[in-house]
Write a protein that holds these residues in place. Structure first.
Motif, PDB file in Angstrom:
ATOM      1  N   GLU A  73       0.812  -1.200   0.000  1.00  0.00           N
ATOM      2  CA  GLU A  73       0.000   0.000   0.000  1.00  0.00           C
ATOM      3  C   GLU A  73       0.855   1.265   0.000  1.00  0.00           C
ATOM      4  O   GLU A  73       1.907   1.307   0.631  1.00  0.00           O
ATOM      5  CB  GLU A  73      -0.885  -0.005   1.252  1.00  0.00           C
ATOM      6  CG  GLU A  73      -2.287   0.348   0.928  1.00  0.00           C
ATOM      7  CD  GLU A  73      -3.224   0.105   2.094  1.00  0.00           C
ATOM      8  OE1 GLU A  73      -2.857  -0.558   3.069  1.00  0.00           O
ATOM      9  OE2 GLU A  73      -4.343   0.613   2.008  1.00  0.00           O
ATOM     10  N   ARG A  74       0.362   2.297  -0.681  1.00  0.00           N
ATOM     11  CA  ARG A  74       1.062   3.575  -0.653  1.00  0.00           C
ATOM     12  C   ARG A  74       0.455   4.458   0.438  1.00  0.00           C
ATOM     13  O   ARG A  74      -0.758   4.549   0.569  1.00  0.00           O
ATOM     14  CB  ARG A  74       0.923   4.283  -2.004  1.00  0.00           C
ATOM     15  CG  ARG A  74       1.401   5.746  -1.948  1.00  0.00           C
ATOM     16  CD  ARG A  74       1.570   6.362  -3.314  1.00  0.00           C
ATOM     17  NE  ARG A  74       0.518   6.010  -4.220  1.00  0.00           N
ATOM     18  CZ  ARG A  74       0.715   5.668  -5.501  1.00  0.00           C
ATOM     19  NH1 ARG A  74       1.931   5.651  -5.989  1.00  0.00           N
ATOM     20  NH2 ARG A  74      -0.300   5.342  -6.281  1.00  0.00           N
ATOM     21  N   HIS A  75       1.339   5.080   1.210  1.00  0.00           N
ATOM     22  CA  HIS A  75       0.885   5.986   2.252  1.00  0.00           C
ATOM     23  C   HIS A  75       1.374   7.392   1.969  1.00  0.00           C
ATOM     24  O   HIS A  75       2.559   7.603   1.720  1.00  0.00           O
ATOM     25  CB  HIS A  75       1.426   5.548   3.619  1.00  0.00           C
ATOM     26  CG  HIS A  75       0.965   4.180   4.000  1.00  0.00           C
ATOM     27  ND1 HIS A  75      -0.299   3.917   4.436  1.00  0.00           N
ATOM     28  CD2 HIS A  75       1.607   2.984   3.981  1.00  0.00           C
ATOM     29  CE1 HIS A  75      -0.432   2.633   4.681  1.00  0.00           C
ATOM     30  NE2 HIS A  75       0.706   2.032   4.406  1.00  0.00           N
TER      31      HIS A  75
ATOM     32  N   HIS B 117      -3.559   5.170  -0.454  1.00  0.00           N
ATOM     33  CA  HIS B 117      -3.489   5.925  -1.707  1.00  0.00           C
ATOM     34  C   HIS B 117      -3.001   5.041  -2.830  1.00  0.00           C
ATOM     35  O   HIS B 117      -2.041   5.346  -3.515  1.00  0.00           O
ATOM     36  CB  HIS B 117      -2.581   7.145  -1.542  1.00  0.00           C
ATOM     37  CG  HIS B 117      -3.173   8.189  -0.650  1.00  0.00           C
ATOM     38  ND1 HIS B 117      -2.952   8.196   0.707  1.00  0.00           N
ATOM     39  CD2 HIS B 117      -4.003   9.224  -0.900  1.00  0.00           C
ATOM     40  CE1 HIS B 117      -3.609   9.214   1.246  1.00  0.00           C
ATOM     41  NE2 HIS B 117      -4.249   9.854   0.300  1.00  0.00           N
TER      42      HIS B 117
ATOM     43  N   VAL C 284       1.603  -0.019  -4.602  1.00  0.00           N
ATOM     44  CA  VAL C 284       2.909   0.134  -5.231  1.00  0.00           C
ATOM     45  C   VAL C 284       3.459  -1.266  -5.530  1.00  0.00           C
ATOM     46  O   VAL C 284       3.572  -2.086  -4.624  1.00  0.00           O
ATOM     47  CB  VAL C 284       3.888   0.856  -4.277  1.00  0.00           C
ATOM     48  CG1 VAL C 284       5.233   1.042  -4.938  1.00  0.00           C
ATOM     49  CG2 VAL C 284       3.308   2.186  -3.837  1.00  0.00           C
TER      50      VAL C 284
ATOM     51  N   THR D  34       4.790   5.442 -10.022  1.00  0.00           N
ATOM     52  CA  THR D  34       5.610   4.419  -9.368  1.00  0.00           C
ATOM     53  C   THR D  34       6.265   3.574 -10.458  1.00  0.00           C
ATOM     54  O   THR D  34       6.175   3.891 -11.644  1.00  0.00           O
ATOM     55  CB  THR D  34       4.781   3.524  -8.448  1.00  0.00           C
ATOM     56  OG1 THR D  34       3.812   2.844  -9.229  1.00  0.00           O
ATOM     57  CG2 THR D  34       4.105   4.332  -7.374  1.00  0.00           C
TER      58      THR D  34
ATOM     59  N   ARG E 251       9.648   1.285   3.214  1.00  0.00           N
ATOM     60  CA  ARG E 251       8.457   0.736   2.562  1.00  0.00           C
ATOM     61  C   ARG E 251       7.235   1.584   2.884  1.00  0.00           C
ATOM     62  O   ARG E 251       6.316   1.675   2.100  1.00  0.00           O
ATOM     63  CB  ARG E 251       8.241  -0.719   2.972  1.00  0.00           C
ATOM     64  CG  ARG E 251       9.203  -1.641   2.252  1.00  0.00           C
ATOM     65  CD  ARG E 251       9.027  -3.092   2.641  1.00  0.00           C
ATOM     66  NE  ARG E 251       9.963  -3.922   1.899  1.00  0.00           N
ATOM     67  CZ  ARG E 251      11.214  -4.128   2.254  1.00  0.00           C
ATOM     68  NH1 ARG E 251      11.678  -3.581   3.354  1.00  0.00           N
ATOM     69  NH2 ARG E 251      12.020  -4.863   1.529  1.00  0.00           N
ATOM     70  N   THR E 252       7.232   2.194   4.081  1.00  0.00           N
ATOM     71  CA  THR E 252       6.096   3.044   4.442  1.00  0.00           C
ATOM     72  C   THR E 252       6.280   4.467   3.925  1.00  0.00           C
ATOM     73  O   THR E 252       5.375   5.033   3.323  1.00  0.00           O
ATOM     74  CB  THR E 252       5.918   3.074   5.976  1.00  0.00           C
ATOM     75  OG1 THR E 252       5.813   1.717   6.428  1.00  0.00           O
ATOM     76  CG2 THR E 252       4.670   3.825   6.365  1.00  0.00           C
TER      77      THR E 252
ATOM     78  N   GLN F  20       7.558   6.304  -0.715  1.00  0.00           N
ATOM     79  CA  GLN F  20       6.785   6.970  -1.754  1.00  0.00           C
ATOM     80  C   GLN F  20       6.630   8.460  -1.445  1.00  0.00           C
ATOM     81  O   GLN F  20       6.765   9.307  -2.322  1.00  0.00           O
ATOM     82  CB  GLN F  20       5.412   6.315  -1.866  1.00  0.00           C
ATOM     83  CG  GLN F  20       5.446   5.002  -2.603  1.00  0.00           C
ATOM     84  CD  GLN F  20       5.733   5.207  -4.066  1.00  0.00           C
ATOM     85  OE1 GLN F  20       5.175   6.101  -4.703  1.00  0.00           O
ATOM     86  NE2 GLN F  20       6.629   4.412  -4.615  1.00  0.00           N
TER      87      GLN F  20
ATOM     88  N   ARG G  37       8.406  11.606  -3.535  1.00  0.00           N
ATOM     89  CA  ARG G  37       7.589  12.642  -4.168  1.00  0.00           C
ATOM     90  C   ARG G  37       7.886  14.033  -3.621  1.00  0.00           C
ATOM     91  O   ARG G  37       7.763  15.027  -4.319  1.00  0.00           O
ATOM     92  CB  ARG G  37       6.107  12.313  -3.986  1.00  0.00           C
ATOM     93  CG  ARG G  37       5.644  11.274  -4.969  1.00  0.00           C
ATOM     94  CD  ARG G  37       4.382  10.581  -4.535  1.00  0.00           C
ATOM     95  NE  ARG G  37       4.207   9.386  -5.333  1.00  0.00           N
ATOM     96  CZ  ARG G  37       3.548   9.357  -6.485  1.00  0.00           C
ATOM     97  NH1 ARG G  37       2.967  10.445  -6.921  1.00  0.00           N
ATOM     98  NH2 ARG G  37       3.475   8.254  -7.189  1.00  0.00           N
TER      99      ARG G  37
END
Ligand SMILES: Cc1cc2nc3c(=O)[nH]c(=O)nc-3n(C[C@H](O)[C@H](O)[C@H](O)COP(=O)(O)OP(=O)(O)OC[C@H]3O[C@@H](n4cnc5c(N)ncnc54)[C@H](O)[C@@H]3O)c2cc1C
Ligand SMILES: Cc1cc2nc3c(=O)[nH]c(=O)nc-3n(C[C@H](O)[C@H](O)[C@H](O)COP(=O)(O)OP(=O)(O)OC[C@H]3O[C@@H](n4cnc5c(N)ncnc54)[C@H](O)[C@@H]3O)c2cc1C
Lengths: 398, 468
Positions: free
Chosen positions: B123-125, B269, B272, B292, B422-423, B426, B430
């Protein structure tokens, strides 16, 4: 991206490379009153500076010019530690070199005696006293030598802080594609992916990529990338207090071979993770993970510190040491191309040797003579003399 | 490495989700010997791992059950694969450690003639003030919790973020008895209307979405589009969230904030692709519509490294049915490479292309807009492991010359902790990239942590034979 206000008139000097060496050159040049622009195709510390460790060693230098450079740097780093913000994590932790058997201990002691004679601090440690310095060391080692001058920094932050303190204009994400020269054969600037930048002097601090920077202008250097892996563990309480390595390390650095060599180098960091090195191999710019290299690094670390067997490695990375045929750096003006000053080829010691390099480069930029001992680093030594391999050190290789 | 070819399997598959199971079933049917490794104790991947009583996910496809029982398939559950490499003999070696996280680690290796990576996605956070409060959970994580032991994250659960998963999560939560005051979706669903061709390609998916919407209506769940949860409030636990309207680039619109009481927030969100093992092997990636990176595959689902195939979400987020189709296609391609007769199946290829086109259109609709950083004040922590705030990340870019997540990591320690970014990766990437779009995938040479003892004994690692 231009971080600082770029001067409207051309700078006095353009430094190519925003690694530790380029940063130290910019810092010293700016302090000498020169206006400096630093150009890098990537971010700050995106090259080998961001892919190695931050030991500032005298212990692994053979007596002679390299030890000179290291001792000078040791002093300069101590001053920088006061001048720069504490997040560069300078720590005067000391180094401990250990020998697994009597033969290697003799050689190590001989090296230490010669280093002492040349001005380094080196204290023999008997086997029984090793664990007073490093409680978790494996039993059965023959003895070692303690080097209190060995220290450590966080290389990427050190480079970033040096650059910021220098006030140099930073041009990042901009690659230098050629040196600009005058009809008379002098440097007059660089061509980049964004246009031409003019300056009467250019410093080549392009690390493992420095060899080709001046090649088209007839001022190339035989710099090759010597790959090294580092293993990074989960954060630990202080299990390893010094930089601890085996006596083979010095021989590995000096070895003239392309094949994989590993010696064991273990150290704790201020933030908690333990770093394990050091492998050396000539494989070009290839970042592919090498499990054989990692296996040897891990086995060496566990042999030295058995408690590490159950500790997890969270990550690993590879970096390219900038390596010249005699494993010594090239520092100073290039007589083939006036205005070009080299600062590259520091192999596995570029962080440690950066400040003294910056000082020598600044001396050259301001028209001063370099000290006699620095002749060993003359860039033109490769242009004239045939490549002769540097003799092995007194430490008998494994 | 001393590996006798007799130990080698035809195919090693990492990941026993829909893609890996489908590949295993197909490969076994075509006569290949298969070893299927997965970190989880049970097969099924993110969505089928937990048989969910009363939930609409339904029983696993029967062919997948067969995959597990097929005599040619050796399933190794609780096997965490930390690396894969090509050995001197040209065979692939997959290195794993066994055990549930943290205990009883035992090294195992599997050698095979072909390698298939079906490692799924995570999951993307995107952080916001209060995102670390207890009661704030990942949307996919909430779904998994619900399926595994029917635990609700709270009684009044706001679902927020972006992507089709939100509707599924909200309807599961509502069906399980939670009150869902709102689904807060950052994208505008109207944007779907601009991509009619791609969307018409997968009517079933649209019907699925419509079914979720109907279920939400039944449960009186409001769908707020072009909106985001821009803060969570509470002291010991989340008590309310601020919902703010967004402009088209996801910038929060001033004066539109309102408070919504709740006792839990499920937020995600999008997903990934999990590409760590593959990128370490040198497999090339492609940039997806939401910025991604997914594995780059040819028509036979082979990566750019010969002998390594991929299927499912690791090659781009596209849902379960695409994963099933890709698993089968990849297994057929592997069989052909190993000299077994296996038809090309153009129909299946077309089906996959359709599903992918639909997924890509959806990914574009839900791509995070650059304005999201407008709800991220300097004081908010971005990296929880190392307690690095957004302000420090921004300072590293502004003052210290960082231009990518890797340099920010070096300069601030963001992403250096246990989760290895990993958390937060992303978000950091950005925040850092000059145009807000990361230029390269993150690199994690170890897909999971591995002890120095295991690394040191690599050459003596036993072959993985039987499940424990
Ligand atoms: C595993 C490992 C461990 C190490 N451990 C230590 C240690 O403990 N202590 C120590 O002192 N040293 C250590 N080193 C060595 C040290 O990292 C290097 O010597 C040092 O980083 C070199 O610094 P540099 O500034 O010359 O090069 P780099 O940091 O590589 O900087 C060169 C810069 O030039 C840029 N560049 C190159 N070409 C161009 C171009 N054409 N245009 C624009 N920009 C360009 C690059 O992008 C790069 O940022 C280690 C190295 C490795 C690999
Ligand atoms: C948290 C989460 C919740 C989701 N919930 C839903 C839902 O409710 N409804 C829906 O339609 N879709 C959901 N999805 C999407 C769904 O997972 C995909 O559509 C589909 O299942 C993808 O299948 P796959 O086989 O590609 O990957 P996955 O099902 O993700 O399977 C990948 C498998 O690989 C294993 N794996 C990965 N790396 C390693 C490693 N290094 N070592 C060993 N094993 C490894 C994992 O344990 C996992 O079992 C969810 C996704 C996520 C991430």
């Amino acid at each position: 991206m231009v971080l600082a206000v770029s001067p409207t008139r051309p700078p006095d000097v353009i430094v190519v490379g925003a690694g530790a060496v380029g940063a130290a050159c910019a810092y010293h040049a700016a302090r000498a009153g020169l206006s400096v622009t630093v150009v890098d195709r990537g971010p700050v510390a995106g090259g080998t500076t961001g892919a190695g460790e931050g030991n500032l060693l005298v212990s692994d230098k053979e007596p002679g010019p390299e030890l000179h450079l290291a001792l000078l740097s040791t002093d300069l780093w101590r001053e920088l530690a006061d001048a720069l913000p504490p997040d560069i994590e300078y720590e005067a932790k000391g180094g401990l070199v250990v020998a697994p058997d009597a033969g290697r201990l003799d050689a190590l002691r001989a090296l230490a005696a010669a280093q002492s004679a040349a001005g380094a601090e080196a204290r023999p440690v008997p086997a029984a006293a090793l664990r007073d310095l490093e409680p978790h060391l494996a039993p059965g080692l023959a003895g070692g030598v303690h080097y209190p001058q060995d220290a450590q920094v966080m290389p990427a932050l050190a480079a970033a802080r040096l650059l910021r303190a220098s006030g140099a204009a930073l041009r990042l994400g901009e690659e230098v594609t050629a040196l600009l020269t005058t009809a008379a054969g002098r440097v007059r600037g660089v061509r980049t992916t964004r246009g031409d930048l003019h300056a009467p002097c250019v410093v080549n601090a392009a690390g493992a990529w420095a060899g080709s920077l001046g090649r088209a202008a007839g001022a190339g250097l035989p710099v090759r990338p010597r790959r090294g892996f580092v293993l990074v563990t989960e954060p630990l309480p202080r299990v390893v207090r010094h930089k601890v390595y085996t006596a083979d390390y010095v021989a590995d650095v000096a070895a003239d071979t392309a094949a994989l060599r590993t010696s064991t180098v273990v150290e704790g960091t201020a933030a908690g993770p333990v770093l394990v090195g050091a492998s050396r191999e000539l494989t070009g710019y290839d970042r592919t993970l090498s499990l054989p290299a990692l296996r040897r690094l891990a086995a060496g670390a566990v042999a030295l510190f058995p408690v590490l067997a159950g500790v997890r490695a969270l990550r690993t990375y590879a970096g390219f040491r900038p390596c010249l045929p005699d494993r010594l750096p090239a520092i100073g003006p290039d007589p083939r191309l006036p205005g070009l000053v080299h600062a590259c080829g520091h192999e596995g010691a570029g962080i440690g040797l950066a400040p003294a390099t910056g000082l020598l480069v600044t001396r050259a930029l301001t028209g001063g003579e370099l000290p006699a001992w620095a002749r060993a680093f003359r860039p033109e030594r490769f242009a004239t003399a045939p490549k002769e391999p540097r003799p092995e050190t007194p430490t008998p290789p494994r | 490495m001393p590996t006798s070819p007799s130990d080698a399997r035809d195919l090693a598959i990492v990941g026993a989700g829909p893609a890996g199971l489908s590949a295993a079933a197909t490969a076994a049917r075509l006569g290949l010997t298969v070893t299927l490794l997965d970190a989880a104790p049970r097969p099924g991947g993110q969505i089928r791992r937990h048989p969910a009583p009363g939930l609409r996910t339904g029983p696993p496809d029967p062919s997948l059950r067969r995959a597990q029982l097929h005599p040619l398939v050796r399933h190794l559950p609780r096997h965490h694969v930390w690396s894969a490499a090509r050995g001197e003999t040209g065979l692939w070696t997959v290195h794993a450690v066994t055990g549930d996280d943290g205990d009883g680690e035992r090294p195992v290796r599997v050698t095979a003639r072909a390698l298939l990576l079906a490692t799924g996605a995570h999951e993307r956070h995107l952080p916001f003030p209060g995102w670390t409060l207890p009661g704030v959970v990942g949307a996919g994580g909430a779904q998994a919790m619900l399926k595994s032991d029917l635990v609700l994250p709270g009684r009044r659960v706001v679902v927020a973020g972006s992507g089709p998963l939100l509707l599924a999560v909200a309807s599961s939560l509502a069906a399980a008895g939670a009150r869902v005051p709102a689904v807060v979706e950052a994208a505008g669903y109207l944007r779907y209307a601009r991509r009619p061709a791609a969307l018409a390609a997968d009517p079933r998916k649209l019907a699925e979405g419509a079914a979720h919407l109907a279920a939400l209506l039944r449960h009186h769940v409001r769908l707020l589009t072009r909106s985001a949860v821009t803060a969570a409030h509470g002291t010991d636990r989340v008590e309310a969230v601020t919902v703010t309207r967004l402009g088209p680039d996801w910038r929060p619109l001033p004066g539109t904030a309102r408070r919504l009481p709740c006792d839990a927030l499920a937020v995600g969100h999008g997903l990934v692709p999990q590409t760590d093992l593959a990128t370490t092997l040198g497999c090339a990636t492609r940039r997806t519509a939401d910025g991604t990176f997914a594995l780059l595959l040819d028509d036979d689902l082979e990566t750019t490294v010969r002998g390594v195939w991929a299927a499912g979400e690791s090659a781009g987020v596209a849902g379960e049915r695409a994963a099933l189709a890709e698993g089968e296609l990849a297994a057929r391609a592997v069989a052909r490479r190993l000299g077994r007769p296996a038809a090309l199946s153009p129909a299946l290829r077309r089906r996959r292309a359709r599903l992918r086109a639909f997924a890509d259109a959806m990914t574009a609709v839900h791509a995070p807009g650059p304005g999201w950083t407008g709800w991220l004040p300097d004081a908010t922590e971005v990296c929880r492991c190392e307690e690095v705030t957004a302000g420090r990340v921004r300072a590293a870019v502004r003052d210290l010359g960082a231009r990518d997540a890797r340099t920010v990591k070096l300069l601030t320690r963001a992403g250096m902790g246990w989760c290895q970014g990993r958390t937060c990766g992303q978000a950091v990437a950005r925040l850092t990239a000059p145009d807000g779009r990361p230029a390269a995938p993150e690199r994690r040479p170890f897909a999971v942590p591995v002890t120095l003892g295991t690394l040191a004994a690599l050459d003596d690692t036993p072959h993985g034979k039987e499940p424990r």
